[in-house]
Motif scaffolding. Structure first.
Motif, PDB file in Angstrom:
ATOM      1  N   LEU A 119       9.957  -2.448  -8.399  1.00  0.00           N
ATOM      2  CA  LEU A 119       9.654  -3.566  -7.247  1.00  0.00           C
ATOM      3  C   LEU A 119       8.407  -4.408  -7.713  1.00  0.00           C
ATOM      4  O   LEU A 119       8.264  -5.622  -7.594  1.00  0.00           O
ATOM      5  N   TRP A 120       7.507  -3.820  -8.175  1.00  0.00           N
ATOM      6  CA  TRP A 120       6.072  -4.292  -8.613  1.00  0.00           C
ATOM      7  C   TRP A 120       6.382  -5.445  -9.620  1.00  0.00           C
ATOM      8  O   TRP A 120       5.702  -6.241  -9.682  1.00  0.00           O
ATOM      9  N   LEU A 121       7.187  -4.719 -10.721  1.00  0.00           N
ATOM     10  CA  LEU A 121       7.380  -5.748 -12.000  1.00  0.00           C
ATOM     11  C   LEU A 121       8.221  -6.937 -11.491  1.00  0.00           C
ATOM     12  O   LEU A 121       7.953  -8.049 -11.984  1.00  0.00           O
ATOM     13  N   VAL A 122       9.062  -6.784 -10.638  1.00  0.00           N
ATOM     14  CA  VAL A 122       9.704  -7.909 -10.149  1.00  0.00           C
ATOM     15  C   VAL A 122       8.987  -8.879  -9.277  1.00  0.00           C
ATOM     16  O   VAL A 122       8.943 -10.160  -9.581  1.00  0.00           O
ATOM     17  N   LEU A 123       8.033  -8.340  -8.543  1.00  0.00           N
ATOM     18  CA  LEU A 123       7.203  -9.294  -7.659  1.00  0.00           C
ATOM     19  C   LEU A 123       6.140  -9.809  -8.829  1.00  0.00           C
ATOM     20  O   LEU A 123       5.519 -10.821  -8.551  1.00  0.00           O
ATOM     21  N   GLU A 124       5.852  -9.317  -9.745  1.00  0.00           N
ATOM     22  CA  GLU A 124       4.875  -9.769 -10.968  1.00  0.00           C
ATOM     23  C   GLU A 124       5.487 -10.933 -11.466  1.00  0.00           C
ATOM     24  O   GLU A 124       4.833 -12.160 -11.566  1.00  0.00           O
ATOM     25  N   VAL A 125       6.817 -11.049 -11.885  1.00  0.00           N
ATOM     26  CA  VAL A 125       7.532 -11.969 -12.496  1.00  0.00           C
ATOM     27  C   VAL A 125       7.758 -13.084 -11.284  1.00  0.00           C
ATOM     28  O   VAL A 125       7.597 -14.180 -11.585  1.00  0.00           O
ATOM     29  N   LYS A 126       7.968 -12.496 -10.221  1.00  0.00           N
ATOM     30  CA  LYS A 126       8.391 -13.786  -9.146  1.00  0.00           C
ATOM     31  C   LYS A 126       7.107 -14.364  -8.887  1.00  0.00           C
ATOM     32  O   LYS A 126       6.853 -15.491  -8.505  1.00  0.00           O
ATOM     33  N   SER A 127       5.895 -13.732  -8.838  1.00  0.00           N
ATOM     34  CA  SER A 127       4.707 -14.493  -8.451  1.00  0.00           C
ATOM     35  C   SER A 127       4.310 -15.287  -9.594  1.00  0.00           C
ATOM     36  O   SER A 127       3.630 -16.327  -9.386  1.00  0.00           O
ATOM     37  N   ARG A 128       4.520 -15.042 -10.939  1.00  0.00           N
ATOM     38  CA  ARG A 128       4.208 -15.929 -11.925  1.00  0.00           C
ATOM     39  C   ARG A 128       4.947 -17.296 -12.135  1.00  0.00           C
ATOM     40  O   ARG A 128       4.617 -18.414 -12.104  1.00  0.00           O
ATOM     41  N   LEU A 129       6.513 -17.053 -11.649  1.00  0.00           N
ATOM     42  CA  LEU A 129       7.030 -18.232 -11.512  1.00  0.00           C
ATOM     43  C   LEU A 129       6.493 -19.231 -10.197  1.00  0.00           C
ATOM     44  O   LEU A 129       6.530 -20.248 -10.294  1.00  0.00           O
ATOM     45  N   GLU A 130       6.336 -18.389  -9.197  1.00  0.00           N
ATOM     46  CA  GLU A 130       5.887 -19.178  -8.007  1.00  0.00           C
ATOM     47  C   GLU A 130       4.541 -19.719  -8.344  1.00  0.00           C
ATOM     48  O   GLU A 130       4.222 -20.983  -8.236  1.00  0.00           O
ATOM     49  N   GLU A 131       3.471 -19.280  -9.008  1.00  0.00           N
ATOM     50  CA  GLU A 131       2.193 -19.714  -9.600  1.00  0.00           C
ATOM     51  C   GLU A 131       2.519 -21.151 -10.266  1.00  0.00           C
ATOM     52  O   GLU A 131       1.911 -21.845 -10.402  1.00  0.00           O
ATOM     53  N   SER A 132       3.559 -20.977 -11.292  1.00  0.00           N
ATOM     54  CA  SER A 132       3.890 -22.004 -12.104  1.00  0.00           C
ATOM     55  C   SER A 132       4.329 -23.313 -11.193  1.00  0.00           C
ATOM     56  O   SER A 132       4.115 -24.519 -11.594  1.00  0.00           O
ATOM     57  N   ILE A 133       5.016 -23.055 -10.120  1.00  0.00           N
ATOM     58  CA  ILE A 133       5.216 -24.038  -9.250  1.00  0.00           C
ATOM     59  C   ILE A 133       4.243 -24.602  -8.587  1.00  0.00           C
ATOM     60  O   ILE A 133       4.079 -26.025  -8.469  1.00  0.00           O
ATOM     61  N   LEU A 134       3.374 -23.838  -7.881  1.00  0.00           N
ATOM     62  CA  LEU A 134       2.390 -24.205  -7.125  1.00  0.00           C
ATOM     63  C   LEU A 134       1.103 -25.080  -8.166  1.00  0.00           C
ATOM     64  O   LEU A 134       0.679 -26.077  -7.409  1.00  0.00           O
ATOM     65  N   VAL A 135       1.028 -24.411  -9.323  1.00  0.00           N
ATOM     66  CA  VAL A 135       0.287 -25.439 -10.089  1.00  0.00           C
ATOM     67  C   VAL A 135       0.620 -26.760 -10.283  1.00  0.00           C
ATOM     68  O   VAL A 135      -0.150 -27.792 -10.267  1.00  0.00           O
ATOM     69  N   GLN A 136       1.983 -27.031 -10.215  1.00  0.00           N
ATOM     70  CA  GLN A 136       2.620 -28.295 -10.358  1.00  0.00           C
ATOM     71  C   GLN A 136       2.446 -29.172  -8.949  1.00  0.00           C
ATOM     72  O   GLN A 136       2.456 -30.248  -9.183  1.00  0.00           O
ATOM     73  N   ARG A 137       2.674 -28.622  -7.950  1.00  0.00           N
ATOM     74  CA  ARG A 137       2.797 -29.112  -6.603  1.00  0.00           C
ATOM     75  C   ARG A 137       1.311 -29.449  -6.040  1.00  0.00           C
ATOM     76  O   ARG A 137       1.021 -30.338  -5.400  1.00  0.00           O
ATOM     77  N   PHE A 138       0.278 -28.372  -6.450  1.00  0.00           N
ATOM     78  CA  PHE A 138      -0.701 -28.744  -5.816  1.00  0.00           C
ATOM     79  C   PHE A 138      -1.728 -28.517  -7.069  1.00  0.00           C
ATOM     80  O   PHE A 138      -2.300 -27.503  -7.369  1.00  0.00           O
ATOM     81  N   PRO A 139      -2.361 -29.871  -7.186  1.00  0.00           N
ATOM     82  CA  PRO A 139      -3.379 -29.766  -8.346  1.00  0.00           C
ATOM     83  C   PRO A 139      -4.635 -29.001  -8.355  1.00  0.00           C
ATOM     84  O   PRO A 139      -4.932 -28.337  -9.027  1.00  0.00           O
ATOM     85  N   GLU A 140      -4.730 -28.626  -7.024  1.00  0.00           N
ATOM     86  CA  GLU A 140      -6.039 -27.790  -6.862  1.00  0.00           C
ATOM     87  C   GLU A 140      -5.776 -26.228  -7.056  1.00  0.00           C
ATOM     88  O   GLU A 140      -6.439 -25.623  -6.685  1.00  0.00           O
ATOM     89  N   TYR A 141      -4.570 -25.947  -7.284  1.00  0.00           N
ATOM     90  CA  TYR A 141      -4.264 -24.415  -7.299  1.00  0.00           C
ATOM     91  C   TYR A 141      -4.863 -23.721  -8.534  1.00  0.00           C
ATOM     92  O   TYR A 141      -5.158 -22.781  -8.345  1.00  0.00           O
ATOM     93  N   ASP A 142      -4.902 -24.438  -9.590  1.00  0.00           N
ATOM     94  CA  ASP A 142      -5.381 -23.968 -10.748  1.00  0.00           C
ATOM     95  C   ASP A 142      -6.993 -23.283 -10.508  1.00  0.00           C
ATOM     96  O   ASP A 142      -7.490 -22.328 -10.913  1.00  0.00           O
ATOM     97  N   ALA A 143      -7.907 -24.300 -10.025  1.00  0.00           N
ATOM     98  CA  ALA A 143      -9.239 -23.744  -9.696  1.00  0.00           C
ATOM     99  C   ALA A 143      -9.041 -22.651  -8.557  1.00  0.00           C
ATOM    100  O   ALA A 143      -9.663 -21.653  -8.605  1.00  0.00           O
ATOM    101  N   TYR A 144      -8.187 -22.446  -7.548  1.00  0.00           N
ATOM    102  CA  TYR A 144      -7.825 -21.606  -6.708  1.00  0.00           C
ATOM    103  C   TYR A 144      -7.605 -20.348  -7.423  1.00  0.00           C
ATOM    104  O   TYR A 144      -8.310 -19.107  -7.122  1.00  0.00           O
ATOM    105  N   ARG A 145      -6.784 -20.672  -8.421  1.00  0.00           N
ATOM    106  CA  ARG A 145      -6.263 -19.147  -8.972  1.00  0.00           C
ATOM    107  C   ARG A 145      -7.582 -18.579  -9.878  1.00  0.00           C
ATOM    108  O   ARG A 145      -7.637 -17.100 -10.189  1.00  0.00           O
ATOM    109  N   HIS A 146      -8.390 -19.490 -10.472  1.00  0.00           N
ATOM    110  CA  HIS A 146      -9.533 -19.141 -11.323  1.00  0.00           C
ATOM    111  C   HIS A 146     -10.525 -18.476 -10.469  1.00  0.00           C
ATOM    112  O   HIS A 146     -11.478 -17.560 -10.644  1.00  0.00           O
ATOM    113  N   ARG A 147     -10.789 -18.911  -9.188  1.00  0.00           N
ATOM    114  CA  ARG A 147     -11.448 -18.554  -8.332  1.00  0.00           C
ATOM    115  C   ARG A 147     -11.294 -17.289  -7.574  1.00  0.00           C
ATOM    116  O   ARG A 147     -11.764 -16.214  -7.557  1.00  0.00           O
TER     117      ARG A 147
END
Length: 157
Positions: A119-147
Motif C-alpha cells: 500500500l505504501w509503495l502504491v501511495l508513493e507512486v500515486k503521490s508522485r503522479l499527483e505532484e506532477s499534475i499539481l505542479v502543472q496546474r498550480f505554478p506555486e506548487y514547486d515552491a510548496y514542495r521544496h518548503r
C-alpha cells in the motif's frame, strides 16, 4: 520515467489503493498473529501509531474540504491547500492511511504488515503522479514542495 495515469483522473491508482486497504484489513483478521511475547508491546505501539494516523488523516480531509477527491487529478474548481496538516506534509491523507495500516498491522499480524508495504509503495507512486499534475496546474506548487519536504509523515523522508 513517466507514471501511467491509469485513467483520465487516475482512477486505476485509486482502485489499487482501495483493494490494498481492504487486503490490509483481511490480512490482519485472517493472518497469523504476532508471537505472544511481542504481541502486547506491538499492540500498544500499533494503537499509538494508528491514532496518530487518524489525526493526520482527519487533518488532511479537513484541509481539503470541497477540493477533496480520491483521484490524483484535482477537481476543476480545486485550489491549492497549504495550511493545516498541509504545512507539515504534502499528502497527509495518504500518510494517515499508511500510519493507520501500520498500526493495524502491529495490532493484528505480520501478513498485514506485508500488504501495508505494498500500500505504501502504491501511495508513493500515486503521490508522485499527483505532484506532477499539481505542479502543472498550480505554478506555486514547486515552491510548496521544496518548503514542505516531508511527503507523508512529519520527520520521515
Amino acid at each position: 520515467m513517466q507514471i501511467p495515469p491509469l485513467g483520465p483522473r487516475g482512477e486505476g491508482w485509486t482502485f489499487v489503493q482501495v483493494v490494498l486497504m481492504f487486503a490490509v484489513i483481511v490480512a490482519g483478521v485472517a493472518g497469523t498473529a504476532w508471537p505472544d511475547g511481542a504481541s502486547s508491546v506491538l499492540r500498544a505501539v500499533g494503537l499509538l501509531i494508528a491514532i496518530g494516523g487518524q489525526v493526520l488523516f482527519i487533518g488532511g480531509l479537513a484541509g481539503l474540504r470541497d477540493s477533496l477527491t480520491p483521484f490524483p487529478r484535482p477537481l476543476e474548481h480545486a485550489r491549492l491547500h497549504v495550511g493545516g496538516a498541509y504545512r507539515l506534509v504534502r499528502h497527509p491523507i495518504y500518510g494517515g492511511l499508511i500510519l493507520i495500516a501500520v498500526g493495524w498491522s502491529l495490532i493484528s499480524s505480520p501478513p498485514a504488515l506485508a500488504v501495508t508495504i505494498a500500500l505504501w509503495l502504491v501511495l508513493e507512486v500515486k503521490s508522485r503522479l499527483e505532484e506532477s499534475i499539481l505542479v502543472q496546474r498550480f505554478p506555486e506548487y514547486d515552491a510548496y514542495r521544496h518548503r514542505v519536504r516531508w511527503r507523508f509523515v512529519p520527520g520521515v523522508h
